[in-house]
Motif scaffolding. Structure first.
Motif, PDB file in Angstrom:
ATOM      1  N   UNK A 124      53.540 -37.149  74.222  1.00 44.45           N
ATOM      2  CA  UNK A 124      54.417 -38.071  73.499  1.00 44.45           C
ATOM      3  C   UNK A 124      54.507 -39.334  74.348  1.00 44.45           C
ATOM      4  N   UNK A 125      53.930 -40.452  73.857  1.00 40.83           N
ATOM      5  CA  UNK A 125      53.944 -41.646  74.694  1.00 40.83           C
ATOM      6  C   UNK A 125      55.239 -42.440  74.583  1.00 40.83           C
ATOM      7  N   UNK A 130      51.791 -35.079  85.571  1.00 40.80           N
ATOM      8  CA  UNK A 130      51.708 -36.418  86.175  1.00 40.80           C
ATOM      9  C   UNK A 130      50.737 -37.282  85.374  1.00 40.80           C
ATOM     10  N   UNK A 131      49.596 -36.700  84.986  1.00 41.62           N
ATOM     11  CA  UNK A 131      48.605 -37.442  84.199  1.00 41.62           C
ATOM     12  C   UNK A 131      49.193 -37.878  82.864  1.00 41.62           C
ATOM     13  N   UNK A 177      51.969 -40.000  69.516  1.00 39.58           N
ATOM     14  CA  UNK A 177      51.347 -38.969  70.340  1.00 39.58           C
ATOM     15  C   UNK A 177      49.916 -39.351  70.673  1.00 39.58           C
ATOM     16  N   UNK A 178      49.406 -38.817  71.795  1.00 36.44           N
ATOM     17  CA  UNK A 178      47.987 -38.955  72.090  1.00 36.44           C
ATOM     18  C   UNK A 178      47.468 -37.663  72.696  1.00 36.44           C
ATOM     19  N   UNK A 183      49.342 -46.364  80.468  1.00 33.17           N
ATOM     20  CA  UNK A 183      48.066 -46.970  80.054  1.00 33.17           C
ATOM     21  C   UNK A 183      48.111 -47.302  78.563  1.00 33.17           C
ATOM     22  N   UNK A 184      48.562 -46.354  77.757  1.00 34.82           N
ATOM     23  CA  UNK A 184      48.642 -46.566  76.308  1.00 34.82           C
ATOM     24  C   UNK A 184      49.605 -47.709  75.990  1.00 34.82           C
ATOM     25  N   UNK A 185      50.776 -47.679  76.594  1.00 33.58           N
ATOM     26  CA  UNK A 185      51.765 -48.735  76.342  1.00 33.58           C
ATOM     27  C   UNK A 185      51.232 -50.105  76.752  1.00 33.58           C
ATOM     28  N   UNK A 186      50.530 -50.175  77.887  1.00 32.57           N
ATOM     29  CA  UNK A 186      49.974 -51.456  78.339  1.00 32.57           C
ATOM     30  C   UNK A 186      48.944 -51.977  77.349  1.00 32.57           C
ATOM     31  N   UNK A 187      48.106 -51.107  76.832  1.00 35.98           N
ATOM     32  CA  UNK A 187      47.094 -51.540  75.864  1.00 35.98           C
ATOM     33  C   UNK A 187      47.743 -51.993  74.566  1.00 35.98           C
ATOM     34  N   UNK A 188      48.772 -51.289  74.124  1.00 32.02           N
ATOM     35  CA  UNK A 188      49.478 -51.703  72.911  1.00 32.02           C
ATOM     36  C   UNK A 188      50.146 -53.063  73.102  1.00 32.02           C
TER      37      UNK A 188
END
Length: 123
Positions: free
Chosen positions: A24-25, A44-45, A94-95, A52-57
């Motif tokens: 769940x991002x 942790x990953x 989600x991812x 990473x996902x939030x930065x790309x969005x």
């Protein structure tokens, strides 16, 4: 449709798989994990890849790109990390995350298999 446990097991059946998670991002929490190692803590990953996902969005928003992320690929010296936001119903926010041993994985096949697993995943 496959439930999360089945989908995680299918991800681990991909050649070279080290670990997999459904994340769940919004919160950075892993909803389910399988595999991992002393060198790959999936909790942790999950939290780190959320960033990473939030930065790309954010980047896509700043660039005013009217598109969606298919997947994010991170290549390391010995590993591939694939992050794939879920597009299907109920998957918003989600991812799926799959870590692969680069020496044993076929990246093109892994991406194809992950797409197929995602299509069947029911959250």
């Amino acid at each position: 449709m496959a439930n999360m446990d089945i989908s995680l097991k299918e991800m681990m059946a991909v050649d070279g798989a080290i670990g997999a998670a459904v994340v769940d991002y919004g919160s950075g929490m892993a909803l389910g994990t399988i595999g991992g190692s002393k060198d790959l803590d999936l909790q942790v990953a999950a939290a780190a890849n959320t960033e990473v996902v939030k930065a790309k969005l954010r980047a896509m928003d700043a660039l005013q790109l009217q598109d969606t992320i298919e997947d994010i690929l991170i290549t390391l010296g010995g590993q591939y990390h694939i992050i794939r936001p879920l597009a299907g119903r109920g998957g918003k926010g989600l991812f799926v995350y799959l870590a692969l041993d680069r020496s044993r994985a076929n990246l093109a096949m892994a991406r194809h298999q992950l797409r197929t697993i995602e299509d069947k995943l029911e959250v």
